[in-house]
Design an enzyme around this catalytic site. Structure first.
Site, PDB file in Angstrom:
ATOM      1  N   ARG A   1      -2.436  -1.302  -3.991  1.00 52.50           N
ATOM      2  CA  ARG A   1      -3.512  -0.306  -3.983  1.00 52.50           C
ATOM      3  C   ARG A   1      -3.145   0.730  -5.038  1.00 52.50           C
ATOM      4  O   ARG A   1      -2.018   1.235  -5.052  1.00 52.50           O
ATOM      5  CB  ARG A   1      -3.592   0.350  -2.604  1.00 52.50           C
ATOM      6  CG  ARG A   1      -4.375   1.648  -2.568  1.00 52.50           C
ATOM      7  CD  ARG A   1      -4.285   2.240  -1.157  1.00 52.50           C
ATOM      8  NE  ARG A   1      -4.875   3.549  -1.096  1.00 52.50           N
ATOM      9  CZ  ARG A   1      -4.195   4.671  -0.807  1.00 52.50           C
ATOM     10  NH1 ARG A   1      -2.907   4.626  -0.558  1.00 52.50           N
ATOM     11  NH2 ARG A   1      -4.819   5.824  -0.756  1.00 52.50           N
TER      12      ARG A   1
ATOM     13  N   HIS B   1      -9.383   7.041  -1.266  1.00 57.66           N
ATOM     14  CA  HIS B   1      -9.369   6.375   0.049  1.00 57.66           C
ATOM     15  C   HIS B   1     -10.595   5.488   0.222  1.00 57.66           C
ATOM     16  O   HIS B   1     -11.030   5.212   1.348  1.00 57.66           O
ATOM     17  CB  HIS B   1      -9.335   7.393   1.209  1.00 57.66           C
ATOM     18  CG  HIS B   1      -8.070   8.196   1.262  1.00 57.66           C
ATOM     19  ND1 HIS B   1      -8.068   9.556   1.512  1.00 57.66           N
ATOM     20  CD2 HIS B   1      -6.769   7.846   1.096  1.00 57.66           C
ATOM     21  CE1 HIS B   1      -6.828  10.006   1.496  1.00 57.66           C
ATOM     22  NE2 HIS B   1      -6.022   8.982   1.245  1.00 57.66           N
TER      23      HIS B   1
ATOM     24  N   GLU C   1      -6.426  -1.125   5.302  1.00 58.33           N
ATOM     25  CA  GLU C   1      -6.714  -1.185   3.862  1.00 58.33           C
ATOM     26  C   GLU C   1      -6.193  -2.492   3.267  1.00 58.33           C
ATOM     27  O   GLU C   1      -6.789  -3.051   2.366  1.00 58.33           O
ATOM     28  CB  GLU C   1      -6.056  -0.001   3.151  1.00 58.33           C
ATOM     29  CG  GLU C   1      -6.695   1.331   3.483  1.00 58.33           C
ATOM     30  CD  GLU C   1      -5.866   2.510   3.003  1.00 58.33           C
ATOM     31  OE1 GLU C   1      -4.680   2.572   3.376  1.00 58.33           O
ATOM     32  OE2 GLU C   1      -6.400   3.347   2.273  1.00 58.33           O
TER      33      GLU C   1
ATOM     34  N   ASN D   1       0.853  -1.182   0.000  1.00 56.61           N
ATOM     35  CA  ASN D   1       0.000   0.000   0.000  1.00 56.61           C
ATOM     36  C   ASN D   1       0.888   1.231   0.000  1.00 56.61           C
ATOM     37  O   ASN D   1       1.443   1.626   1.017  1.00 56.61           O
ATOM     38  CB  ASN D   1      -0.900  -0.040   1.243  1.00 56.61           C
ATOM     39  CG  ASN D   1      -1.886   1.113   1.275  1.00 56.61           C
ATOM     40  OD1 ASN D   1      -1.839   2.002   0.432  1.00 56.61           O
ATOM     41  ND2 ASN D   1      -2.771   1.092   2.253  1.00 56.61           N
TER      42      ASN D   1
END
Lengths: 367, 409
Positions: free
Chosen positions: B91, B180, B385, B7
């Site tokens: 991500r 986000h 996440e 990430n």
């Protein structure tokens, strides 16, 4: 008796006031770019308005700019020097305004003259809170703080409402503005360093992702084309391609899909700034609508009120307050939050402030 | 299947090696202050086998950070094969209109990703370069990309539309996209699970306050209806080096003053603005907050930061009409009781009442820091996440494997 001169790009509107009341009709002078014969026209107009009475003072109103929180600046050399400093922020308007000041000085040299800058009200905003978080070289510019717009209107709204604890004021215009005030002092303003930021306008985009202008430039648009697009081809015009009066446009809400979307985007912008004001000042005791286009925007005023009805806000649909002059409550008695409409002209507002700021001090007994 | 989730934040690289579908975390860590000018320098906090080790190292960019992280993971895998990496998952912040769901990396997807680089100049090039770097350093490991924008797909038109010329906006796909999304979705699920409520009935304001970027999201009945970030991650809150909301006309003025071309101006707004431009000495709000009593610029930076968050909370309170849950997440949202208190100040009118004792005493995990009388539950929830990315990657990778086996049969 005083004369109030509203100086707009290309025209000057002159009105005569006696004891806070408009006397006769206002006169409008057209002014061309070369400023030819302006001094003579001003002399003739002032004579026509004054008739045989003596003129106590002339107040020259600029819708833009602010120098200090003092509303009326006596027109002297010091004031002129300070005004010249505003040219950087208002490169097209301020030189014109300065030329008009010069014409008045030449035309009526023996009458006291004051300058009223429309946004002086916003000088009392907590400056630290209205900055932008931008890097040099943007920081070096005086524009990197919110200048605000419609300061005269918002200040007059605060004055018109007796209980001004937490007040949210909306001024409907070609670009609508929202101001949150606490005890008469501005705490939030929707417009930014220029009038482009904030609520979308008739042709201007309002809030937009700062990355978009650059993305457009990367796609081949010149900086001038992007500037023109954001200022002149966006807003209601951009979203629905409609170039007529907004009043007619709003009648198509719910009928035309593009118009419906445009109005809904406008209402979303309005909620953003009313919500911001409430979050900063800690709620809302009174909501005030006003501005030069209050009549045009009456249907939207009702839509905004409807979206805030969950707060206990109720409009009295019988009131057609936009047609009435002065300040008038348009919410029902049951409404948790009172809603008012203020409908007065720029000249009336200035005259009102003149009575308290200048006339009152003149009338004070000496010694 | 072991999935290594990478990430890539604007100033960090978080990683987690997760065994799926059991969701067992094998290794986790974070490279902090990547590419950031800071007095302390960078460090990697690496957790494996229940042990946490802090490695101090200079990481001028994300490639350097990944090299250090990979070395740590390879070292663990050499000791025990259970730490082997089967799949890499990334991500990806801004796919523009090119992707709307998770994708496996191949030549074609890389070519399409390349077209998205200008859309998020801080994040996209870094992740893109990281994917390339992974392809070189771990060529046999398949890579997947999960997009940060998918959660915001259902925003209504009046929320995603900018008041720009209609035809140009349509042609160039100019609309609010929001970011986000992975974090907002994760904390939404966690909040509803914690309170025992059904997400499809809740109105939630989620504040993702990172040390790099930040955004506030309005969630209605399980779907994002507004995000403070727009077409790019530049709009919205004040961030570490990003400006957030700014008058667009100022940009042209700044360009004229500096004689800057649009690339330089964009670089200034992305990398030299935000907290660092206000505070002067640091881009990291964690270093700025302790100085607000003595440093005028630090105080100004904190003030504007809080004010922007309040702007969006105030807006969403009117948009959602009734707010059931207010969430604070990511590093600043979790670590700074000061920011939470300032943001919730004078919000009693909206039913948001923070319990100062609970707020100050928050330590870890999920906690309710609202007063008993507060109509809105105020929750602090550490985001994860990587967990959501692993779930999504596993779902897609597993489906693709099954399809492939069926074809072979």
């Amino acid at each position: 008796m005083i004369i109030i001169a509203e100086v707009y790009p290309g025209s000057i509107v002159l009105s005569r006031f006696a004891d806070d009341r408009l006397v006769g009709k206002s006169l409008t002078l057209s002014v061309d770019a070369r400023m030819s014969s302006v001094a003579q026209d001003v002399r003739d107009s002032v004579s026509a308005l004054a008739e045989k009475d003596s003129v106590e003072a002339i107040v020259l109103y600029s819708p833009w700019g602010s120098l200090s929180s003092r509303r009326f600046l006596p027109l002297d050399r010091g004031a002129l020097t300070k005004l010249r400093g505003l040219t950087e922020i208002f490169p097209f308007y301020m030189p014109f305004f300065m030329s008009v000041l010069q014409a008045f000085e030449e035309a009526v040299p023996n009458v006291g003259q004051y300058v009223f800058l429309g946004n002086s009200f916003f000088n009392s905003v907590y400056r630290r809170s209205i900055r932008y978080a931008v890097a040099e070289p943007f920081v070096s510019s005086v524009r990197t703080r919110c200048q605000g717009r419609h300061g005269l209107f918002h200040e007059y709204h605060a004055r018109s409402i007796k209980e001004t604890g937490k007040l949210v004021s909306v001024v409907f215009d070609t670009q609508t503005t929202v101001c949150g005030m606490y005890k008469g002092t501005p705490r939030t303003i929707s417009t930014g360093g220029t009038p482009l930021e904030g609520v979308m306008g008739r042709t201007s985009c309002g809030d937009v992702d700062p990355g978009i202008p650059f993305y457009l430039m990367q796609q081949g648009y010149s900086v001038y084309a992007v500037d023109e697009m954001l200022k002149k081809q966006s807003g209601f015009r951009g979203l629905c391609g409609f170039d007529g009066p907004l009043e007619e446009l709003f009648r198509l809400y719910g009928i035309d899909n593009d118009v419906t979307l445009a109005v809904d985007v406008f209402l979303t912008h309005m909620l953003k700034y009313i919500g911001e004001a409430m979050a900063i000042i800690g709620g809302m005791d009174t909501l005030v609508f006003g501005g030069p286009r209050i009549t045009e925007f009456t249907p939207l005023m009702h839509m905004i009120a409807a979206r805030l009805s969950f707060l206990g806000l109720r409009l009295d649909t019988q009131h057609l307050a936009a047609d009435k002059k002065g300040c008038c409550r348009v919410s029902t008695q049951e409404s948790v939050i009172p809603v008012c409409v203020v409908n007065d002209t720029v000249a009336t507002m200035i005259s009102c402030f003149y009575q308290t700021d200048i006339a009152a001090s003149i009338e004070e007994p000496v010694g | 299947m072991n999935i290594l989730v990478l990430n890539c934040g604007s100033s960090s690289l978080k990683y987690r090696l997760i065994r799926m579908p059991q969701e067992v975390e094998l290794i986790s860590g974070e490279a902090q202050k990547v590419g950031v000018c800071s007095a302390e320098g960078g460090k990697i906090i690496h957790c494996a086998e229940g042990k946490t080790v802090v490695h101090q190292c200079q990481m001028p960019d994300h490639d350097a950070a990944f090299r250090s992280v990979r070395d740590l993971i390879v070292r663990s895998a050499l000791i025990d094969r259970k730490y082997s990496v089967d799949v890499l998952a990334h991500r990806y912040v801004h796919p523009g209109h090119h992707f709307n769901s998770t994708v496996r990396i191949d030549e074609s997807s890389m070519a399409r990703l390349e077209k998205t680089l200008p859309l998020a100049p801080i994040h996209n090039p870094m992740t893109y370069s990281l994917i390339k770097s992974c392809s070189e350093q771990m060529p046999d490991v398949p890579q997947y990309v999960v997009f940060d924008t998918s959660f915001h797909r259902n925003m209504p038109p009046e929320h995603y539309t900018y008041a720009l010329p209609r035809d140009i906006a349509r042609r160039m796909h100019l609309r609010r996209i929001g970011f986000h999304g992975i974090s907002h979705e994760f904390v939404m699920q966690e909040a509803c699970s914690f309170l025992g409520r059904d997400a499809s009935t809740q109105r939630i304001i989620s504040c993702h306050l990172g040390t790099g970027g930040g955004s506030v999201c309005a969630i209605e009945n399980g779907k994002s209806v507004y995000s403070s970030m727009g077409f790019t991650p530049l709009e919205g809150l004040v961030m570490n080096t990003r400006c957030g909301d700014v008058d667009p006309a100022l940009l042209f003025y700044g360009m004229a003053v500096d004689s800057a071309d649009h690339d330089r101006a964009l670089m200034l707004l992305n990398k030299k603005s935000g907290t660092v431009s206000l505070a002067g000495f640091s881009a990291d709000m964690r270093e700025v907050l302790p100085k607000i009593g003595e440093d005028r610029r630090a105080a100004a930076a904190a003030d504007l930061y809080v004010r922007r968050v309040k702007r969006y909370i105030g807006f969403y309170l009117l948009l959602l009409k009734k707010t059931d849950i207010l969430i604070f997440t990511d590093t600043l949202g979790v670590e700074s009781p000061y920011l939470r208190a300032q943001i919730c100040k004078q919000m009693q009118w909206a039913g948001i009442c923070i319990n100062n004792a609970k707020n100050g005493a928050y330590d870890n995990g999920i906690a309710d820091i609202s007063t008993t009388g507060s109509q809105t539950r105020i929750l602090v929830i550490p985001t994860n996440e990587e967990c959501l990315i692993a779930r999504e990657t596993y779902r897609v990778a597993h489906r693709q494997r099954r399809c492939k086996s069926k074809e072979q049969v």
